[in-house]
Design a protein around this motif. Structure first.
Motif, PDB file in Angstrom:
ATOM      1  N   PHE A  51       0.827  -1.205   0.000  1.00  0.00           N
ATOM      2  CA  PHE A  51       0.000   0.000   0.000  1.00  0.00           C
ATOM      3  C   PHE A  51       0.866   1.262   0.000  1.00  0.00           C
ATOM      4  O   PHE A  51       0.530   2.256  -0.657  1.00  0.00           O
ATOM      5  CB  PHE A  51      -0.931   0.016   1.218  1.00  0.00           C
ATOM      6  CG  PHE A  51      -2.100  -0.907   1.086  1.00  0.00           C
ATOM      7  CD1 PHE A  51      -2.839  -0.967  -0.085  1.00  0.00           C
ATOM      8  CD2 PHE A  51      -2.474  -1.734   2.135  1.00  0.00           C
ATOM      9  CE1 PHE A  51      -3.925  -1.818  -0.216  1.00  0.00           C
ATOM     10  CE2 PHE A  51      -3.549  -2.598   2.005  1.00  0.00           C
ATOM     11  CZ  PHE A  51      -4.278  -2.647   0.828  1.00  0.00           C
ATOM     12  N   LEU A  52       1.976   1.229   0.727  1.00  0.00           N
ATOM     13  CA  LEU A  52       2.859   2.393   0.786  1.00  0.00           C
ATOM     14  C   LEU A  52       3.442   2.685  -0.597  1.00  0.00           C
ATOM     15  O   LEU A  52       3.501   3.842  -1.023  1.00  0.00           O
ATOM     16  CB  LEU A  52       3.982   2.136   1.802  1.00  0.00           C
ATOM     17  CG  LEU A  52       4.861   3.327   2.204  1.00  0.00           C
ATOM     18  CD1 LEU A  52       5.446   3.092   3.597  1.00  0.00           C
ATOM     19  CD2 LEU A  52       6.006   3.569   1.233  1.00  0.00           C
ATOM     20  N   VAL A  53       3.867   1.635  -1.302  1.00  0.00           N
ATOM     21  CA  VAL A  53       4.438   1.829  -2.641  1.00  0.00           C
ATOM     22  C   VAL A  53       3.401   2.429  -3.581  1.00  0.00           C
ATOM     23  O   VAL A  53       3.691   3.372  -4.335  1.00  0.00           O
ATOM     24  CB  VAL A  53       4.969   0.504  -3.194  1.00  0.00           C
ATOM     25  CG1 VAL A  53       5.391   0.662  -4.653  1.00  0.00           C
ATOM     26  CG2 VAL A  53       6.146   0.011  -2.370  1.00  0.00           C
ATOM     27  N   LEU A  54       2.165   1.925  -3.537  1.00  0.00           N
ATOM     28  CA  LEU A  54       1.113   2.469  -4.386  1.00  0.00           C
ATOM     29  C   LEU A  54       0.791   3.908  -4.021  1.00  0.00           C
ATOM     30  O   LEU A  54       0.483   4.735  -4.890  1.00  0.00           O
ATOM     31  CB  LEU A  54      -0.151   1.608  -4.276  1.00  0.00           C
ATOM     32  CG  LEU A  54      -0.093   0.230  -4.935  1.00  0.00           C
ATOM     33  CD1 LEU A  54      -1.348  -0.566  -4.616  1.00  0.00           C
ATOM     34  CD2 LEU A  54       0.089   0.348  -6.443  1.00  0.00           C
ATOM     35  N   ILE A  59       3.804  10.309  -6.773  1.00  0.00           N
ATOM     36  CA  ILE A  59       4.761  11.307  -6.292  1.00  0.00           C
ATOM     37  C   ILE A  59       6.167  10.976  -6.783  1.00  0.00           C
ATOM     38  O   ILE A  59       6.907  11.848  -7.250  1.00  0.00           O
ATOM     39  CB  ILE A  59       4.733  11.374  -4.754  1.00  0.00           C
ATOM     40  CG1 ILE A  59       3.365  11.829  -4.269  1.00  0.00           C
ATOM     41  CG2 ILE A  59       5.819  12.309  -4.223  1.00  0.00           C
ATOM     42  CD1 ILE A  59       3.203  11.803  -2.763  1.00  0.00           C
ATOM     43  N   ALA A  60       6.541   9.690  -6.684  1.00  0.00           N
ATOM     44  CA  ALA A  60       7.884   9.282  -7.091  1.00  0.00           C
ATOM     45  C   ALA A  60       8.106   9.497  -8.578  1.00  0.00           C
ATOM     46  O   ALA A  60       9.163   9.977  -9.001  1.00  0.00           O
ATOM     47  CB  ALA A  60       8.108   7.815  -6.729  1.00  0.00           C
ATOM     48  N   GLY A 278      19.169  11.439  -3.124  1.00  0.00           N
ATOM     49  CA  GLY A 278      18.515  12.142  -2.023  1.00  0.00           C
ATOM     50  C   GLY A 278      17.032  12.326  -2.277  1.00  0.00           C
ATOM     51  O   GLY A 278      16.210  12.241  -1.350  1.00  0.00           O
ATOM     52  N   VAL A 279      16.651  12.571  -3.538  1.00  0.00           N
ATOM     53  CA  VAL A 279      15.233  12.746  -3.872  1.00  0.00           C
ATOM     54  C   VAL A 279      14.466  11.448  -3.645  1.00  0.00           C
ATOM     55  O   VAL A 279      13.356  11.462  -3.098  1.00  0.00           O
ATOM     56  CB  VAL A 279      15.079  13.212  -5.330  1.00  0.00           C
ATOM     57  CG1 VAL A 279      13.622  13.237  -5.746  1.00  0.00           C
ATOM     58  CG2 VAL A 279      15.703  14.594  -5.499  1.00  0.00           C
ATOM     59  N   VAL A 280      15.055  10.322  -4.045  1.00  0.00           N
ATOM     60  CA  VAL A 280      14.415   9.025  -3.789  1.00  0.00           C
ATOM     61  C   VAL A 280      14.227   8.824  -2.283  1.00  0.00           C
ATOM     62  O   VAL A 280      13.165   8.384  -1.822  1.00  0.00           O
ATOM     63  CB  VAL A 280      15.259   7.884  -4.388  1.00  0.00           C
ATOM     64  CG1 VAL A 280      14.692   6.527  -3.989  1.00  0.00           C
ATOM     65  CG2 VAL A 280      15.299   7.999  -5.908  1.00  0.00           C
ATOM     66  N   GLY A 281      15.255   9.182  -1.509  1.00  0.00           N
ATOM     67  CA  GLY A 281      15.127   9.102  -0.058  1.00  0.00           C
ATOM     68  C   GLY A 281      14.067  10.037   0.470  1.00  0.00           C
ATOM     69  O   GLY A 281      13.323   9.689   1.395  1.00  0.00           O
ATOM     70  N   GLY A 282      13.968  11.244  -0.112  1.00  0.00           N
ATOM     71  CA  GLY A 282      12.947  12.199   0.317  1.00  0.00           C
ATOM     72  C   GLY A 282      11.544  11.696   0.036  1.00  0.00           C
ATOM     73  O   GLY A 282      10.633  11.859   0.861  1.00  0.00           O
ATOM     74  N   LEU A 284      10.621   8.513  -0.196  1.00  0.00           N
ATOM     75  CA  LEU A 284      10.361   7.412   0.737  1.00  0.00           C
ATOM     76  C   LEU A 284      10.121   7.925   2.149  1.00  0.00           C
ATOM     77  O   LEU A 284       9.247   7.409   2.871  1.00  0.00           O
ATOM     78  CB  LEU A 284      11.538   6.431   0.721  1.00  0.00           C
ATOM     79  CG  LEU A 284      11.721   5.637  -0.577  1.00  0.00           C
ATOM     80  CD1 LEU A 284      13.009   4.824  -0.516  1.00  0.00           C
ATOM     81  CD2 LEU A 284      10.529   4.737  -0.825  1.00  0.00           C
ATOM     82  N   LEU A 285      10.877   8.951   2.568  1.00  0.00           N
ATOM     83  CA  LEU A 285      10.701   9.502   3.908  1.00  0.00           C
ATOM     84  C   LEU A 285       9.332  10.142   4.057  1.00  0.00           C
ATOM     85  O   LEU A 285       8.614   9.899   5.040  1.00  0.00           O
ATOM     86  CB  LEU A 285      11.805  10.524   4.203  1.00  0.00           C
ATOM     87  CG  LEU A 285      11.733  11.235   5.559  1.00  0.00           C
ATOM     88  CD1 LEU A 285      11.774  10.231   6.706  1.00  0.00           C
ATOM     89  CD2 LEU A 285      12.867  12.243   5.696  1.00  0.00           C
TER      90      LEU A 285
END
Length: 352
Positions: A51-54, A59-60, A278-282, A284-285
């Motif tokens: 669910f989190l990935v969806l 946004i990603a 960093g954007v990928v981390g942002g 996910l965060l």
């Protein structure tokens, strides 16, 4: 047996790596995941991971071209409205009887056109991207209501809607995660390993100097806005199929989450710096925090407040840190030069 000491250069490089914004974001992500796993019921389950990935998929996807745009010193606030207009057009075309095999490429072409409008107003007309995309944000959202009104089209075939949320094999991970990884790698290579990426940083640092060095600034920015429009339209198609609903108000306010994730990942709002890792981390965060709060039954209004706070923090903190570093450099004595006391200064022993 003697242990060889660590080279000073390696230690310095490691310290610099750990001091980067990307390392801070990934560290904050790790802490958030660990804390949520202990204190939020159901967070660590495989079902919730899916669910989190969806939840962060749109946004990603949109954050990837947004990163490149912000690095050049521009911004695109119309991305969510392009998504909404794409969803409305998709619903209207389906009602008119067109097959989805025809509708989907038409929607992507629509995104290209909408992105080109933004790009031409910025590059040819010379207007600031902030003002342009605020205007087109309202314009495109208004057109979405003109196309579909307050209706919701929800009778899409299950072969498409079910496929949008399908999992990889026997896992709980949606297939869209694989697409996001592939796109992130592609954008990362372009940004960090090609002349195009170096040109983007040069434009963000000084577009006049970049122009004199032979970089086609206008063409580059136009291409970025076109890419942003196409990707936002593709995200609109996925959003519509994911929720099995075409509406004019789909993804309203999503542009703030996209910008917050990009800036949280270390990309400077003034352009010229930032890394895709960093954007990928942002992303996910931000998604992890929102997901944990949703599981804790926090209201949607509070989620908006959290997103706004993260957006403010991601802008304020780097600027404050940069000013402190600048002040430290200006007040510190030059290296290798001792500070001699003034003739009028008496030491403690002299006073005694």
């Amino acid at each position: 047996m003697e242990v060889s000491p660590v080279a000073p250069e390696s230690t310095t490089a490691l310290r610099r790596l750990l001091a980067t914004r990307e390392a801070s974001v990934l560290g904050a992500l790790a802490v958030t995941v660990i804390a949520a796993s202990f204190w939020v019921d159901g967070f660590a389950s495989g079902r919730n991971t899916g669910f989190l990935v969806l939840d962060i998929a749109a946004i990603a996807i949109i954050a990837l071209p947004m990163t490149l745009i912000i690095i050049t010193g521009e911004i695109d606030l119309s991305v969510a409205s392009i998504l909404g207009l794409t969803s409305a057009v998709m619903g209207q075309l389906w009602v008119m009887g067109l097959p989805l095999e025809t509708i989907v490429p038409l929607c992507v072409v629509l995104g290209v056109v909408l992105g080109a409008v933004n790009g031409l107003l910025v590059t040819v007309a010379g207007l600031p991207s902030l003002a342009v995309t605020i205007g087109t944000m309202a314009l495109y959202r208004g057109l979405a209501y003109v196309v579909l009104g307050d209706r919701a089209v929800a009778d899409f075939p299950f072969s498409w809607t079910g496929g949008a949320t399908a999992r990889l094999g026997e896992t709980q991970i949606p297939w869209i995660a694989l697409l996001i990884i592939v796109l992130a790698l592609a954008f990362g290579v372009v940004l960090h390993a090609t002349p195009v990426g170096r040109a983007l940083y040069a434009i963000g640092n000084n577009d006049e100097a970049a122009r004199f060095s032979g970089i086609s600034v206008q063409r580059t920015k136009l291409g970025l806005f076109v890419t942003s429009g196409a990707v936002s339209a593709a995200a609109g198609v996925f959003w519509t199929l994911q929720y099995a609903s075409a509406r004019a108000d789909n993804a309203a306010g999503l542009e703030l989450s996209v910008v917050a994730a990009v800036l949280l990942g270390g990309v400077s709002i003034f352009g010229g710096s930032g890394a895709l890792a960093g954007v990928v981390g942002g992303v996910l965060l931000l998604g992890t925090i929102r997901n944990a709060l949703q599981l804790a039954d926090v209201s949607s209004d509070t989620l908006s407040i959290v997103t706004g706070l993260l957006l403010v923090v991601s802008v304020v903190v780097p600027n404050v840190a940069a000013r402190l570093r600048q002040r430290r450099r200006t007040t510190a004595p030059p290296p290798g030069r001792a500070v001699t006391p003034s003739p009028n200064t008496r030491t403690k022993q002299e006073v005694i």
